[in-house]
Scaffold this motif. Sequence first.
Motif, PDB file in Angstrom:
ATOM      1  N   TYR A 155       0.832  -1.254  -0.099  1.00  0.00           N
ATOM      2  CA  TYR A 155      -0.078  -0.145   0.139  1.00  0.00           C
ATOM      3  C   TYR A 155       0.880   1.209  -0.250  1.00  0.00           C
ATOM      4  O   TYR A 155       0.326   2.272  -0.305  1.00  0.00           O
ATOM      5  N   LYS A 156       2.022   1.346   0.351  1.00  0.00           N
ATOM      6  CA  LYS A 156       3.047   2.517   0.526  1.00  0.00           C
ATOM      7  C   LYS A 156       3.032   3.418  -0.698  1.00  0.00           C
ATOM      8  O   LYS A 156       2.719   4.676  -0.723  1.00  0.00           O
ATOM      9  N   ASN A 157       2.944   2.741  -2.183  1.00  0.00           N
ATOM     10  CA  ASN A 157       3.221   3.658  -3.226  1.00  0.00           C
ATOM     11  C   ASN A 157       1.720   3.822  -3.658  1.00  0.00           C
ATOM     12  O   ASN A 157       1.564   4.158  -4.720  1.00  0.00           O
ATOM     13  N   LEU A 158       0.703   3.056  -3.227  1.00  0.00           N
ATOM     14  CA  LEU A 158      -0.731   3.221  -3.416  1.00  0.00           C
ATOM     15  C   LEU A 158      -1.415   4.366  -2.691  1.00  0.00           C
ATOM     16  O   LEU A 158      -2.595   5.138  -3.038  1.00  0.00           O
ATOM     17  N   ILE A 159      -0.682   5.093  -1.827  1.00  0.00           N
ATOM     18  CA  ILE A 159      -1.491   6.130  -0.771  1.00  0.00           C
ATOM     19  C   ILE A 159      -1.807   7.357  -1.700  1.00  0.00           C
ATOM     20  O   ILE A 159      -2.910   7.772  -1.602  1.00  0.00           O
ATOM     21  N   PRO A 160      -0.917   7.770  -2.598  1.00  0.00           N
ATOM     22  CA  PRO A 160      -1.370   8.785  -3.523  1.00  0.00           C
ATOM     23  C   PRO A 160      -2.699   8.638  -4.201  1.00  0.00           C
ATOM     24  O   PRO A 160      -3.751   9.403  -4.366  1.00  0.00           O
ATOM     25  N   LEU A 161      -2.891   7.484  -4.753  1.00  0.00           N
ATOM     26  CA  LEU A 161      -4.141   6.986  -5.582  1.00  0.00           C
ATOM     27  C   LEU A 161      -5.203   7.207  -4.602  1.00  0.00           C
ATOM     28  O   LEU A 161      -6.266   7.617  -4.816  1.00  0.00           O
ATOM     29  N   GLY A 316      -1.240   7.207   5.353  1.00  0.00           N
ATOM     30  CA  GLY A 316      -2.086   5.895   5.235  1.00  0.00           C
ATOM     31  C   GLY A 316      -1.814   5.287   6.531  1.00  0.00           C
ATOM     32  O   GLY A 316      -1.855   3.944   6.999  1.00  0.00           O
ATOM     33  N   VAL A 317      -1.771   6.109   7.697  1.00  0.00           N
ATOM     34  CA  VAL A 317      -1.523   5.695   9.092  1.00  0.00           C
ATOM     35  C   VAL A 317      -2.815   5.481   9.682  1.00  0.00           C
ATOM     36  O   VAL A 317      -3.511   6.613   9.750  1.00  0.00           O
ATOM     37  N   PHE A 318      -3.216   4.640  10.477  1.00  0.00           N
ATOM     38  CA  PHE A 318      -4.375   4.244  10.938  1.00  0.00           C
ATOM     39  C   PHE A 318      -4.344   5.275  12.391  1.00  0.00           C
ATOM     40  O   PHE A 318      -3.507   5.187  13.035  1.00  0.00           O
ATOM     41  N   ILE A 319      -5.377   6.066  12.425  1.00  0.00           N
ATOM     42  CA  ILE A 319      -5.285   7.013  13.608  1.00  0.00           C
ATOM     43  C   ILE A 319      -6.671   6.953  14.432  1.00  0.00           C
ATOM     44  O   ILE A 319      -7.114   7.605  15.056  1.00  0.00           O
ATOM     45  N   GLY A 320      -7.412   5.836  14.278  1.00  0.00           N
ATOM     46  CA  GLY A 320      -8.451   5.414  14.952  1.00  0.00           C
ATOM     47  C   GLY A 320      -8.377   4.588  16.133  1.00  0.00           C
ATOM     48  O   GLY A 320      -7.236   3.974  16.155  1.00  0.00           O
TER      49      GLY A 320
END
Length: 324
Positions: A155-161, A316-320
Amino acid sequence: MESLSSSSSFSTTIKPHPLLPRAKNVRFSCSMKAASAFSYQKFIQFALDETKHSTSDLIPSSLQEDFNTLKAMDGKTELNMCSFQAPKIRLLRSLSIEASDCMQVLDFAVFPEAEYDLPIFCANFFTSVNTNIVVLDLNPLHDAIDETHYKEKYYKNLIPLGLKYAELLPWGGKLTSESLKFFSPIVIWTKFSSSQEKHDILLSAFTEYYKAWLSLMDQTKEETDVTQISLNREAQHRYLAWRSQKDPGYHLLKRLIGETRAKDVVNRFLFNGVNELGNKSFLDYFPEYEREDGSINEKRSIIGKSFKNRPWDTRGVFIGDTFS
């Protein structure tokens, strides 16, 4: 399928998919209705075309014999299904419904073979005259919240998408914390009023997400470690156990084709593998849903925590907090 409602009738013309050769005694055609200004058939056709370009070994699944076209109890509405497999793909399958009252449903998914820890491509769309309910994601096979290695791998490279479409298709409101365990940082969960502009955006999102998934498939290497393969298989089985038990689309299917047929479509087609990939039950994986009498609590959420806003930041870091 997300929250769905009942439908009226429609008619279809059944045609074989043009990319695949006719095989003796194998039904491989997708039921295609002539595409209107907006039709989910465009989505299915695109996915099949792109998959065929990525792997020359895409062939009909044996499921196509039993699951192709079902007529609803009203004698008019039809459910159209198709399914395929390939060396890295255990099952690519689609269920679509189009009705004369403009109600449309698409449940499209691609499940990897256990030798690959690929995410599961998931597109669950519901459209009526006024409302659209959408879930589009590369569902993580393993934990994408706490397992940094897995999240960065896929997912790292897909965050902008994900950020691009998070702005174009905003968060759709409360989502249960239990569901979040099966979603990735780039999930699109949205609701919107029908318009050509929004439908065009959704088609664009589907095509870009599917191309991204195919790119991951092309790059991934086959796992040879028996222990890891076993973990992949169990992770997929856990996912299937959750989806087959909690999928809201079952209620629509039950109204259309009756309880027995609906269960058959859910367990043998939509979430094929729930009876084959493992022996654990839903309650083995999710014991918190067990009632005192041993039955399954049918509530969507027993934790009670839901997320009104997107619980991932721009990295993309979960903050919940999933458990409070």
